[in-house]
Design a protein around this motif. Structure first.
Motif, short mmCIF file in Angstrom:
data_model
loop_
_atom_site.label_atom_id
_atom_site.label_comp_id
_atom_site.label_asym_id
_atom_site.label_seq_id
_atom_site.Cartn_x
_atom_site.Cartn_y
_atom_site.Cartn_z
N THR A 173 0.76 -1.10 0.07
CA THR A 173 0.09 -0.02 0.06
C THR A 173 0.99 1.35 0.04
N PRO A 174 0.53 2.42 -0.65
CA PRO A 174 -0.83 2.48 -1.43
C PRO A 174 -0.40 1.84 -2.83
N LYS A 175 -1.52 1.81 -3.58
CA LYS A 175 -1.30 1.54 -5.19
C LYS A 175 -0.91 2.58 -5.95
N PHE A 176 -1.46 3.92 -5.64
CA PHE A 176 -0.87 4.94 -6.50
C PHE A 176 -0.71 6.02 -5.55
N SER A 178 8.32 5.91 -10.54
CA SER A 178 8.66 4.71 -10.95
C SER A 178 7.59 3.93 -10.36
N VAL A 179 7.62 2.61 -10.81
CA VAL A 179 6.74 1.57 -9.90
C VAL A 179 7.65 0.67 -9.19
N TYR A 180 7.16 0.57 -7.84
CA TYR A 180 7.67 -0.14 -6.82
C TYR A 180 7.18 -1.36 -6.55
N PHE A 181 8.08 -2.66 -6.43
CA PHE A 181 7.55 -3.85 -6.06
C PHE A 181 8.22 -4.26 -5.08
N CYS A 182 7.43 -5.09 -3.96
CA CYS A 182 8.02 -5.53 -2.79
C CYS A 182 7.90 -6.86 -3.17
N ALA A 183 8.83 -7.70 -2.66
CA ALA A 183 8.83 -9.15 -3.03
C ALA A 183 9.28 -9.95 -1.84
N PHE A 217 6.11 -11.59 -5.49
CA PHE A 217 5.80 -10.10 -5.75
C PHE A 217 4.49 -9.71 -5.35
N GLY A 218 4.54 -8.43 -4.67
CA GLY A 218 3.27 -7.48 -4.48
C GLY A 218 2.70 -6.98 -5.55
N PRO A 219 1.57 -6.58 -5.88
CA PRO A 219 1.15 -5.74 -6.97
C PRO A 219 1.64 -4.53 -7.31
N GLY A 220 2.56 -4.01 -6.53
CA GLY A 220 3.10 -2.68 -7.03
C GLY A 220 2.66 -1.34 -6.42
N THR A 221 3.43 -0.42 -6.35
CA THR A 221 2.71 0.99 -5.89
C THR A 221 3.46 1.95 -7.01
N ARG A 222 2.51 2.51 -7.80
CA ARG A 222 3.02 3.39 -8.96
C ARG A 222 3.21 4.90 -8.41
N LEU A 223 4.27 5.38 -8.52
CA LEU A 223 4.58 6.69 -7.75
C LEU A 223 5.10 7.64 -8.67
#
Lengths: 114, 112
Positions: free
Chosen positions: B7-10, B87-92, B103-109
């Motif tokens: 979280t968050p997604k965006f 960028s788009v950030y991914f946690c894994a 991987f998680g669904p990502g956060t677009r920042l």
């Protein structure tokens, strides 16, 4: 500098065609993984190869690990529109303090047209 | 099973603002990772952790900080956001063996 070089970067083909994606390095990896990523989602693992020369098949997808564990290939037979996505290779090395790290290639964006 | 949640997604940030990207996994994995993904550049490792209390820098750690106080959580902190952090950030996360990363669904920042 990219530790893993993937080619091609983009691939656009018609349904039914065959294709091969390559992942090359000058480094030796303890394992190599292939992931597929769809828009708006995280990568999802397709396969892990561990032994030099290993071949794994996943339906129409064939994965091969090079004998020297420095390179890998992904071959898709009779591609379908559902195969469209970003394909990423990732290598794991146990060098020094980098235990547990994956090094990703830049990815191959595959588009399969009906 | 929730797997890896982010979280968050965006999020849109202004230059100089700070924020924390949250990451939680419920698989009891020791290894956790933060990546950023820019178009045509694959995934670049920012920070990673091999267990609670242990973190290490990846390829692109500048401008970021992490902590790992529990096995489940691995937040990523951005201080003084800059446009280069768009960028788009991914946690894994992954277990010790086998080597699969989840991987998680990502956060677009976006930083403007």
């Amino acid at each position: 500098t990219q530790l893993l070089e993937q080619s091609p970067q983009f691939l656009s083909i018609q349904e039914g065609e065959n294709l091969t994606v390559y992942c090359n390095s000058s480094s030796v990896f303890s394992s190599l993984q292939w992931y597929r990523q769809e828009p708006g989602e995280g990568p999802v693992l397709l396969v892990t190869v561990v032994t030099g020369g290993e071949v794994k098949k996943l339906k129409r997808l064939t994965f091969q690990f090079g004998d020297a564990r420095k390179d890998s290939s992904l071959h898709i037979t009779a591609a379908q529109p559902g195969d469209t996505g970003l394909y990423l290779c990732a290598g794991e090395t146990h060098r020094g303090s980098t235990l547990g790290r994956l090094y990703f290639g830049r990815g191959t964006q595959l588009t399969v047209w009906p | 099973n929730a797997g890896v949640t982010q979280t968050p997604k965006f999020r849109i940030l202004k230059i100089g603002q700070s924020m924390t990207l949250q990451c939680t996994q419920d698989m009891n994995h020791n290894y956790m990772y933060w990546y950023r993904q820019d178009p045509g550049m694959g995934l670049k490792l920012i920070y990673y952790s091999v267990g609670a209390g242990i973190t290490d820098k990846g390829e692109v750690p500048n401008g970021y900080n992490v902590s790992r106080s529990t096995t489940e959580d691995f937040p990523l902190r951005l201080e003084l956001a800059a446009p280069s952090q768009t960028s788009v950030y991914f946690c894994a996360s992954r277990q010790d063996s086998p080597y699969e990363q989840y991987f998680g669904p990502g956060t677009r920042l976006t930083v403007t």
